[in-house]
Design an enzyme around this catalytic site. Sequence first.
Site, PDB file in Angstrom:
ATOM      1  N   LEU A 101       0.820  -1.217   0.000  1.00  0.00           N
ATOM      2  CA  LEU A 101       0.000   0.000   0.000  1.00  0.00           C
ATOM      3  C   LEU A 101       0.856   1.270   0.000  1.00  0.00           C
ATOM      4  CD1 LEU A 101      -2.975  -1.032   2.303  1.00  0.00           C
ATOM      5  CD2 LEU A 101      -3.110  -0.451  -0.109  1.00  0.00           C
ATOM      6  N   ALA A 105       6.794   4.949   0.769  1.00  0.00           N
ATOM      7  CA  ALA A 105       6.768   6.126  -0.109  1.00  0.00           C
ATOM      8  C   ALA A 105       5.919   7.228   0.509  1.00  0.00           C
ATOM      9  CB  ALA A 105       6.229   5.737  -1.485  1.00  0.00           C
ATOM     10  N   ASP A 147       5.569   3.714  -6.935  1.00  0.00           N
ATOM     11  CA  ASP A 147       5.018   4.049  -5.607  1.00  0.00           C
ATOM     12  C   ASP A 147       5.133   5.543  -5.334  1.00  0.00           C
ATOM     13  OD1 ASP A 147       4.794   1.323  -5.336  1.00  0.00           O
ATOM     14  OD2 ASP A 147       5.553   1.282  -3.290  1.00  0.00           O
TER      15      ASP A 147
HETATM   16  O1  PMV Z   1       5.498  -1.461  -3.071  1.00  0.00           O
HETATM   17  P1  PMV Z   1       4.692  -2.546  -3.663  1.00  0.00           P
HETATM   18  O2  PMV Z   1       4.605  -3.763  -2.821  1.00  0.00           O
HETATM   19  O3  PMV Z   1       3.379  -2.067  -4.148  1.00  0.00           O
HETATM   20  O4  PMV Z   1       5.455  -3.081  -4.960  1.00  0.00           O
HETATM   21  C1  PMV Z   1       5.964  -2.225  -5.899  1.00  0.00           C
HETATM   22  C2  PMV Z   1       5.720  -2.755  -7.244  1.00  0.00           C
HETATM   23  C3  PMV Z   1       6.821  -3.582  -7.883  1.00  0.00           C
HETATM   24  O5  PMV Z   1       6.519  -3.579  -9.269  1.00  0.00           O
HETATM   25  C4  PMV Z   1       6.771  -5.013  -7.371  1.00  0.00           C
HETATM   26  C5  PMV Z   1       8.212  -3.020  -7.659  1.00  0.00           C
HETATM   27  C6  PMV Z   1       8.438  -1.683  -8.326  1.00  0.00           C
HETATM   28  O6  PMV Z   1       9.420  -1.030  -7.946  1.00  0.00           O
HETATM   29  O7  PMV Z   1       7.698  -1.287  -9.223  1.00  0.00           O
END
Ligand code: PMV
Length: 308
Positions: A101, A105, A147
Amino acid sequence: MTRASAPGKIILFGEHAVVYGRPALAIPVTQVHADVHILDSVRPGIWIDASDVNLHAELNTLPSDHPIASVIHNFLFLSRVSPFPNLEINISSTIPVASGLGSGAAVTVALTRALSSHFNFPMTDENINAFAYEIEKLHHGTPSGIDNTVVTYAKPVYFIKGQPIETFIVGKPFTIVIGDTGIRAPTKESVGDVRKLWESDQPKWESIFDEVGNIARKAREAIESGKWEELGNLMNQNHKLLQEMTVSSPALDTLVSAAGEAGALGAKMSGGGRGGNMIALVPPDLAEMISRHLMEAGARNTIITQVS
Ligand code: PMV
């Protein structure tokens, strides 16, 4: 006192393949957020209070690569604030950590915004996003930047790594149920494992990433033209490819199946995977019922969100 906040986010399509240059879609989730308050203080030092993660410490007692410390150090360096101020920084967040989620970030963006306004050091969204991306790189290895982008701009994003931010139009509002497995799983590990797979057979994985990219493109069209049946099917297809990438998990698969059985139009895991959250596209009048069904199937928590 200065305050700032930033929302959570959820990836609708394209996670993991986005690291390899394919498009992905993500939306802000305003039901959860990170909030930062900054106060000038008489107590010497920069004191950080983040009770959600059990942190009560003076900046210089933290390792310099600590996620919160690194934001403050980098901001002070960038803004050349001198002499170092005495501050009380309070950080709170309703976004569960390591669950897809965007909690890291969101804390980075809220903290940077609060510092920027407290020190009268203006930063545009573009500056904040670039700064937050550098911080993400310190902690996540090879992040795509999705993110920090969604959390900074707080709007739906059609994201391609390294390209200018592009939003997408929502033809007709749609409803998503987000289901949390309650299992915390670091994105860095699943991203690292997908990289090992890719290194072992690049042609195979490039073609799987192409399939995911095509799904994300079609999903954008389906969202723009309000074709929910098609959007649901695309979610199911994307989930299968994420299973192939080994980033789903029994708990995620259980919730994805439960959503389908309860009448969702489609469902998939979301984010880094191995734990964290899944999403289901649902007819609005079934959202509460599907949400209850997910809780019965083992979800720790659910969020119903409308995308409009
Ligand atoms: O932060 P998350 O768990 O939503 O994952 C980010 C998405 C990924 O594609 C797995 C990694 C990235 O840096 O884009």
